[in-house]
Write an enzyme that holds these catalytic residues in place. Structure first.
Site, PDB file in Angstrom:
ATOM      1  N   TYR A 153       0.846  -1.191   0.000  1.00 33.50           N
ATOM      2  CA  TYR A 153       0.000   0.000   0.000  1.00 33.50           C
ATOM      3  C   TYR A 153       0.883   1.244   0.000  1.00 33.50           C
ATOM      4  O   TYR A 153       1.793   1.367   0.826  1.00 33.50           O
ATOM      5  CB  TYR A 153      -0.908   0.008   1.239  1.00 33.50           C
ATOM      6  CG  TYR A 153      -1.811   1.224   1.277  1.00 33.50           C
ATOM      7  CD1 TYR A 153      -2.868   1.344   0.386  1.00 33.50           C
ATOM      8  CD2 TYR A 153      -1.586   2.266   2.176  1.00 33.50           C
ATOM      9  CE1 TYR A 153      -3.681   2.470   0.392  1.00 33.50           C
ATOM     10  CE2 TYR A 153      -2.397   3.389   2.197  1.00 33.50           C
ATOM     11  CZ  TYR A 153      -3.442   3.481   1.297  1.00 33.50           C
ATOM     12  OH  TYR A 153      -4.245   4.597   1.295  1.00 33.50           O
ATOM     13  N   ASP A 252       9.504   3.125   0.418  1.00 34.64           N
ATOM     14  CA  ASP A 252       8.394   3.780   1.097  1.00 34.64           C
ATOM     15  C   ASP A 252       8.588   3.589   2.599  1.00 34.64           C
ATOM     16  O   ASP A 252       8.358   2.503   3.126  1.00 34.64           O
ATOM     17  CB  ASP A 252       7.071   3.171   0.613  1.00 34.64           C
ATOM     18  CG  ASP A 252       5.853   3.797   1.292  1.00 34.64           C
ATOM     19  OD1 ASP A 252       6.021   4.425   2.354  1.00 34.64           O
ATOM     20  OD2 ASP A 252       4.742   3.638   0.766  1.00 34.64           O
ATOM     21  N   LYS A 279       3.473  10.528   7.911  1.00 35.57           N
ATOM     22  CA  LYS A 279       3.118  10.171   9.294  1.00 35.57           C
ATOM     23  C   LYS A 279       3.934  10.954  10.336  1.00 35.57           C
ATOM     24  O   LYS A 279       3.683  12.119  10.539  1.00 35.57           O
ATOM     25  CB  LYS A 279       3.284   8.669   9.498  1.00 35.57           C
ATOM     26  CG  LYS A 279       2.616   7.826   8.394  1.00 35.57           C
ATOM     27  CD  LYS A 279       1.371   7.157   8.810  1.00 35.57           C
ATOM     28  CE  LYS A 279       0.864   6.218   7.731  1.00 35.57           C
ATOM     29  NZ  LYS A 279      -0.495   5.809   7.904  1.00 35.57           N
TER      30      LYS A 279
HETATM   31  C1  LIG Z   1       3.294   2.458   3.578  1.00 36.62           C
HETATM   32  C2  LIG Z   1       2.350   3.585   3.276  1.00 36.62           C
HETATM   33  N1  LIG Z   1       2.558   4.337   2.185  1.00 36.62           N
HETATM   34  C3  LIG Z   1       1.742   5.379   1.868  1.00 36.62           C
HETATM   35  C4  LIG Z   1       0.661   5.689   2.655  1.00 36.62           C
HETATM   36  C5  LIG Z   1      -0.242   6.833   2.270  1.00 36.62           C
HETATM   37  O1  LIG Z   1      -0.082   7.901   3.159  1.00 36.62           O
HETATM   38  P1  LIG Z   1      -1.276   8.949   3.355  1.00 36.62           P
HETATM   39  O2  LIG Z   1      -2.390   8.230   4.037  1.00 36.62           O
HETATM   40  O3  LIG Z   1      -0.660  10.032   4.207  1.00 36.62           O
HETATM   41  O4  LIG Z   1      -1.652   9.441   2.001  1.00 36.62           O
HETATM   42  C6  LIG Z   1       0.407   4.920   3.796  1.00 36.62           C
HETATM   43  C7  LIG Z   1      -0.770   5.222   4.651  1.00 36.62           C
HETATM   44  O5  LIG Z   1      -1.114   4.492   5.549  1.00 36.62           O
HETATM   45  C8  LIG Z   1       1.260   3.823   4.101  1.00 36.62           C
HETATM   46  O6  LIG Z   1       1.024   3.048   5.171  1.00 36.62           O
END
Ligand SMILES: Cc1ncc(COP(=O)(O)O)c(C=O)c1O
Length: 443
Positions: A153, A252, A279
């Site tokens: 994700y 990521d 985050k």
């Molecule tokens: C690993 C990872 N990448 C990207 C995102 C997306 O971030 P955002 O919710 O701030 O758009 C998340 C959100 O939980 C995530 O867990």
């Protein structure tokens, strides 16, 4: 709904009437919950306030917060240093359409912490961070496709929503997964732009990258922080394979960054070309960031002759998010990271020992202080393994844990600890989980 869920759910309803009223009152205007992630059955708790490691709901019930705003609140709530910095910054104006200083300070701090990051830009969400990083990788390489992992994700834009949770009937062979579009309304061509890779299978990853290398701009890789056990050797193999095949690697670290002051890449010994953050980097405010190699990032420098690249945004580098994020990072010392990681390991070891002792077919998986609980005692290596796990005990266990005073993520996945927590908190959660699962199983 089985009798067991109804019984635990009835007890939940009896304890939380104000939450129910607030949920039912608000939903006509917000298409159900105010955001997708807020929802769980029978209705989500509404919170009155957070302080330190605790949350209080609108009916006055107190919870040890083991979700921490989707892992963002690594210091718990209202950390005095973060609050003080934010209040001081607020008194200078909320947003003034010009740099105020904190954006430069946090950029310097991030480049100092993360070896692979020479330059960084701040945006408003992890979604924006992965969008800009992928776009930069495509433009820099001149190649059209991206690769991502099945089950990975990375936020909500078309290419990264491919094969996040594909139905198994459509997912194809495990070692050569189909590219399955995600959200309704995605571009019809998106599946052709994305190569899907299986976690923890070096051989398949190498074959798929070699086959596609002439078209492949980048691999975006979240080592499924706290959701799957990703072997460090596997993560290092992804770096080797991408490098050998002229494919850029985007790491990521939107969740994983809390693993050490230099992130999970420092723990694994990996130097990605670009990294995405989010985050904790906003200290509780909306944030995302992407950074990496100077020769790539400098293409965004519009003080130089036009490169054809750009990145901006009304609220990008928002002074309050930059201020709060910097204050949070300054509290996240090596000792703080060690404390969090030790607590996460204690919790995971304790839960797994308790599950084995009580004969419960379940396991806890963690990356430092981020953890997930699954009702399976089989090894979970990839998305297919996770998709096969029985989910029927998840909701009653989650609701029973609320009654015990513990607020976890409602899927019991990607939960996390916060810095003010202690060994006693963790031991309490282990015991409470034993009771909650027994109750869920018994009814
Ligand atoms: C690993 C990872 N990448 C990207 C995102 C997306 O971030 P955002 O919710 O701030 O758009 C998340 C959100 O939980 C995530 O867990």
């Amino acid at each position: 709904m089985t009798q067991s869920v109804a019984t635990i759910a009835e007890s939940y309803r009896a304890r939380t009437p104000r939450s129910r009223e607030m949920y039912e009152g608000g939903t006509s205007y917000t298409a159900g919950p105010a955001k997708g992630a807020y929802y769980y059955r029978p209705y989500p708790l509404a919170m009155e306030r957070g302080e330190g490691r605790y949350l209080w709901d609108v009916d006055g019930n107190r919870y040890l917060d083991c979700a921490n705003h989707h892992t963002a609140q690594v210091l718990g709530h209202n950390h005095p240093r973060v609050m003080e910095a934010v209040l001081a910054q607020m008194s200078r104006g909320l947003a003034v359409g010009a740099p105020m200083g904190p954006e430069a300070d946090i950029a310097e701090e991030m480049c100092r912490r993360v070896d692979s990051v020479d330059r960084i830009r701040f945006v408003n969400s992890g979604t924006e961070a992965t969008l800009h990083a992928i776009r930069l990788a495509r433009g820099f390489s001149g190649k059209p496709k991206i690769a991502k992992f099945e089950g990975g994700y990375h936020g909500s834009h078309d290419p990264v929503e491919v094969s996040v949770a594909p139905p198994l009937a459509k997912a194809g062979p495990a070692n050569a997964p189909n590219s399955v579009p995600g959200a309704g309304g995605s571009s019809p061509s998106v599946a052709d732009e994305v190569v899907v890779l299986p976690y923890n299978d070096e051989e398949a990853v190498e074959r798929l990258i070699v086959e596609n290398r002439d078209d492949l701009a980048c691999v975006i890789f979240d080592p499924k922080c706290g959701i799957l056990n990703i072997r460090p050797e596997f993560a290092r193999a992804v770096r080797r394979i991408t490098r050998e095949n002229g494919v850029l690697l985007i790491f990521d670290e939107i969740v994983a960054f809390r693993s050490s002051p230099g992130g999970l890449q420092a723990v694994f010994g990996i130097d990605p070309d670009l990294t995405c953050f989010g985050k904790i980097v906003g200290g509780g405010f909306p944030v995302g960031a992407f950074g990496g190699r100077a020769d790539m990032m400098d293409l965004l420098d519009n003080s130089k002759p036009p490169s054809g690249f750009s990145q901006s945004g009304t609220f990008s580098s928002h002074p309050l998010a930059m201020t709060a994020g910097l204050a949070m990072l300054q509290e996240l010392t090596p000792q703080a990271c060690d404390h969090l990681n030790r607590l996460g390991d204690r919790l995971t070891g304790g839960l797994n020992e308790m599950f084995a002792r009580k004969g419960i077919a379940a396991q806890c998986v963690n990356t430092g202080s981020v953890f997930s609980i699954y009702f399976s005692d089989r090894e979970l290596r990839n998305y297919r393994d996770l998709a096969a796990v029985d989910g029927s005990l998840v909701s009653p266990t989650f609701l029973a844990l609320l009654e015990e005073g513990y607020f976890l993520g409602h899927t019991l996945g990607m939960c996390c600890l916060s810095l003010p927590m202690t060994a006693e908190d963790v031991d309490g959660l282990i015991e409470a989980t034993g009771r909650a699962v027994a109750r869920a199983q018994a009814e």
